[in-house]
Design a protein around this motif. Structure first.
Motif, PDB file in Angstrom:
ATOM      1  N   GLN A 101      61.441   7.981  41.524  1.00 23.69           N
ATOM      2  CA  GLN A 101      60.863   9.218  41.691  1.00 23.69           C
ATOM      3  C   GLN A 101      61.947   9.651  42.510  1.00 23.69           C
ATOM      4  OE1 GLN A 101      57.237   8.966  43.413  1.00 23.69           O
ATOM      5  NE2 GLN A 101      56.015   8.162  41.664  1.00 23.69           N
ATOM      6  N   THR A 102      62.629   8.935  43.460  1.00 20.09           N
ATOM      7  CA  THR A 102      63.735   9.335  44.458  1.00 20.09           C
ATOM      8  C   THR A 102      64.900   9.779  43.595  1.00 20.09           C
ATOM      9  OG1 THR A 102      62.817   8.097  46.121  1.00 20.09           O
ATOM     10  CG2 THR A 102      65.225   9.010  46.379  1.00 20.09           C
ATOM     11  N   LEU A 103      65.364   8.761  42.698  1.00 20.40           N
ATOM     12  CA  LEU A 103      66.259   8.837  41.975  1.00 20.40           C
ATOM     13  C   LEU A 103      66.211   9.997  40.871  1.00 20.40           C
ATOM     14  CD1 LEU A 103      68.915   7.850  40.385  1.00 20.40           C
ATOM     15  CD2 LEU A 103      67.311   6.396  39.131  1.00 20.40           C
ATOM     16  N   ALA A 104      65.237  10.312  40.231  1.00 22.96           N
ATOM     17  CA  ALA A 104      64.917  11.374  39.382  1.00 22.96           C
ATOM     18  C   ALA A 104      65.026  12.796  40.337  1.00 22.96           C
ATOM     19  CB  ALA A 104      63.516  11.128  38.639  1.00 22.96           C
ATOM     20  N   GLY A 105      64.362  12.937  41.208  1.00 20.60           N
ATOM     21  CA  GLY A 105      64.358  14.214  42.270  1.00 20.60           C
ATOM     22  C   GLY A 105      65.796  14.276  42.604  1.00 20.60           C
ATOM     23  N   SER A 106      66.784  13.468  43.144  1.00 24.24           N
ATOM     24  CA  SER A 106      68.062  13.735  43.481  1.00 24.24           C
ATOM     25  C   SER A 106      68.908  14.218  42.429  1.00 24.24           C
ATOM     26  CB  SER A 106      68.477  12.134  43.984  1.00 24.24           C
ATOM     27  OG  SER A 106      67.729  11.832  45.205  1.00 24.24           O
ATOM     28  N   VAL A 107      68.840  13.374  41.334  1.00 21.22           N
ATOM     29  CA  VAL A 107      69.625  13.821  40.078  1.00 21.22           C
ATOM     30  C   VAL A 107      69.076  15.342  39.923  1.00 21.22           C
ATOM     31  CG1 VAL A 107      70.116  13.456  37.630  1.00 21.22           C
ATOM     32  CG2 VAL A 107      70.036  11.382  39.110  1.00 21.22           C
ATOM     33  N   LYS A 108      67.955  15.610  39.741  1.00 22.21           N
ATOM     34  CA  LYS A 108      67.377  16.965  39.352  1.00 22.21           C
ATOM     35  C   LYS A 108      68.147  18.046  40.234  1.00 22.21           C
ATOM     36  CE  LYS A 108      63.141  19.485  38.439  1.00 22.21           C
ATOM     37  NZ  LYS A 108      63.481  20.675  39.217  1.00 22.21           N
ATOM     38  N   LEU A 124      79.265  11.772  46.604  1.00 24.50           N
ATOM     39  CA  LEU A 124      77.954  12.472  46.518  1.00 24.50           C
ATOM     40  C   LEU A 124      77.034  11.562  45.818  1.00 24.50           C
ATOM     41  CD1 LEU A 124      78.774  15.987  45.447  1.00 24.50           C
ATOM     42  CD2 LEU A 124      77.700  15.372  47.663  1.00 24.50           C
ATOM     43  N   ILE A 125      77.398  10.771  44.432  1.00 20.76           N
ATOM     44  CA  ILE A 125      76.579  10.075  43.943  1.00 20.76           C
ATOM     45  C   ILE A 125      76.280   9.011  44.521  1.00 20.76           C
ATOM     46  CG2 ILE A 125      76.005   8.861  41.530  1.00 20.76           C
ATOM     47  CD1 ILE A 125      78.119  11.088  40.528  1.00 20.76           C
ATOM     48  N   SER A 126      77.074   8.127  45.297  1.00 18.80           N
ATOM     49  CA  SER A 126      76.775   7.129  45.898  1.00 18.80           C
ATOM     50  C   SER A 126      75.772   7.058  46.931  1.00 18.80           C
ATOM     51  CB  SER A 126      78.054   6.513  46.433  1.00 18.80           C
ATOM     52  OG  SER A 126      79.247   6.116  45.775  1.00 18.80           O
ATOM     53  N   ASN A 127      75.284   8.073  47.202  1.00 17.17           N
ATOM     54  CA  ASN A 127      74.071   8.000  48.306  1.00 17.17           C
ATOM     55  C   ASN A 127      72.897   8.076  47.613  1.00 17.17           C
ATOM     56  OD1 ASN A 127      75.748   8.761  50.747  1.00 17.17           O
ATOM     57  ND2 ASN A 127      76.231  10.673  49.804  1.00 17.17           N
ATOM     58  N   ILE A 128      72.787   7.963  46.277  1.00 15.31           N
ATOM     59  CA  ILE A 128      71.489   8.086  45.521  1.00 15.31           C
ATOM     60  C   ILE A 128      71.382   6.374  45.147  1.00 15.31           C
ATOM     61  CG2 ILE A 128      70.232   8.622  43.603  1.00 15.31           C
ATOM     62  CD1 ILE A 128      72.104  11.193  43.490  1.00 15.31           C
ATOM     63  N   PRO A 129      70.155   5.930  45.569  1.00 16.28           N
ATOM     64  CA  PRO A 129      69.831   4.435  45.307  1.00 16.28           C
ATOM     65  C   PRO A 129      70.068   4.127  43.666  1.00 16.28           C
ATOM     66  CG  PRO A 129      68.261   5.374  46.570  1.00 16.28           C
ATOM     67  CD  PRO A 129      68.907   6.786  46.288  1.00 16.28           C
TER      68      PRO A 129
END
Length: 401
Positions: A136-143, A228-233
């Protein structure tokens, strides 16, 4: 909370399994498998299990081997072992190779087994809850990132979406191990543009040529994207692909230091092709002459991968013909296929509005040479319409000032 999948008990002794059914009926939702091969068949058929309890000594493969396979096929399943062999070596091997959560010696008291299975079910709930939270965190961050990009410059976002579609189309055929990573890398590849000044961003969105200093600033945007992307699990691989998206196959490009050739991650080699392909394609139609243009700069791309992608994406375009056209016929062609003596039915115009050659005239060798120079610096409206044959190929062509 949703109900857990069942518990799987595996043993080569069918009588023992029947005894477990009698003892545990009503306590758990469970299934049984007579031997490891039947257990693997059930899992490969798509059945999900919260806990797998396996005997150590079985004929086809032992419990350690079985649970190691279960861990590969169903990583969320919590593995437990029952064995009459209580030596320390077996326990260590089981834990190291089979990802064992609990280890029980035979004979095992019913209360101990029940308590162990309950602990396994709680562990399964923890694993799946954490996984759901990360997803959910991944999907939200990408969104959030994609919405920022879409608002920042819809044209650039549109190109990223088209590259993602291309990635989704080719991923399976090129044997990409995690297709979702490739599509996501394409979608997030231009996210580093958020660091650009508005005037440069506008010129990029309109495909206008950049000044040398501006090109250098744009060149470094993958570095911003990586941070930026490296901050997302779970997106470490995606960040690496995006960082190397402009690294050429021969080792040139950005970054200046890094892997070369086949050592460049496959995803980055794909993006290197699609970044340039996106500059040539004006619609959903990808044709073979687009790849012919890419091959004019062979140092940039993995040649085998370029061939593979062309075979998947490229369509035949009747306006492209290496054989002579019939005399007096009209055709829509790309500038790279313009010939001496073609009669222009449309202007040859750059995307920023500069007319290089006017319609109603024939094309000369000098003008084609001039056009090739301009193509290095400018984007043109393509295809153009020409009439071929039935004229004097040395006739002068009109030229805009």
């Amino acid at each position: 909370m949703p109900q857990n999948p069942p518990v799987l008990f595996v043993d080569d002794d069918e009588n023992l399994l029947m005894g477990l059914k009698r003892k545990l009926r009503g306590r758990f939702d469970f299934d049984t498998a007579v031997g490891p091969l039947q257990a693997l068949e059930k899992i490969k058929a798509g059945k999900k299990y919260a806990v797998c309890v396996a005997d150590m000594r079985m004929p086809e493969m032992d419990g350690v081997q079985l649970l190691a396979e279960v861990a590969k096929l169903s990583p969320d399943t919590v593995n437990m072992m029952l064995t009459g062999n209580a030596d320390q070596h077996t326990a260590v091997e089981a834990i190291n190779r089979g990802h064992i959560f609990r280890f029980f010696n035979k004979p095992c008291e019913d209360e101990d087994l029940i308590a162990g299975v309950n602990a396994g079910l709680r562990q399964y709930q923890l694993i799946t809850a954490e996984k759901a939270l990360i997803e959910q965190t991944l999907a939200g961050s990408v969104k959030v990132l994609t919405e920022v990009l879409a608002q920042l410059n819809p044209a650039i976002f549109g190109k990223a979406m088209r590259a993602k579609i291309w990635c989704d189309t080719i991923a399976k055929s090129i044997g990409y191990p995690h297709p979702w990573e490739l599509g996501l890398a394409a979608l997030l590849a231009p996210i580093g543009y958020v660091s650009l000044p508005p005037e440069i961003l506008a010129r990029l969105g309109e495909d206008k040529p950049l000044q040398p200093l501006e090109r250098d600033i744009v060149r470094r945007t993958p570095e911003v994207a990586q941070r930026l992307i490296s901050n997302i699990p779970r997106l470490e691989q995606v960040a690496g692909i995006v960082y190397l998206q402009n690294r050429n196959f021969d080792g040139s490009g950005f970054p200046a230091e890094g892997p070369v050739g086949g050592d460049i991650p496959l995803g980055a080699r794909v993006l290197r092709i699609f970044n340039d392909l996106g500059k040539l394609v004006d619609s959903d139609l990808v044709v073979k002459q687009h790849f012919d243009e890419l091959r004019q700069k062979p140092n940039r791309y993995d040649p085998d991968l370029l061939d593979q992608i062309e075979g998947i994406l490229a369509k035949e375009d009747p306006s492209y013909d290496k054989v002579a056209y019939p005399k007096g016929t009209e055709h829509d062609i790309y500038l790279k296929n313009l010939r001496i003596g073609d009669f222009l039915l449309t202007d040859i115009e750059t995307r920023d509005g500069h007319v290089l050659l006017t319609h109603g005239n024939f094309v000369s060798e000098i003008q084609i040479q001039r056009l090739r120079v301009f193509q290095e610096l400018h984007q043109f409206h393509e295809p153009i319409r020409v009439r071929r044959g039935g004229h004097d190929p040395d006739a002068p062509a009109g030229e805009a000032s």
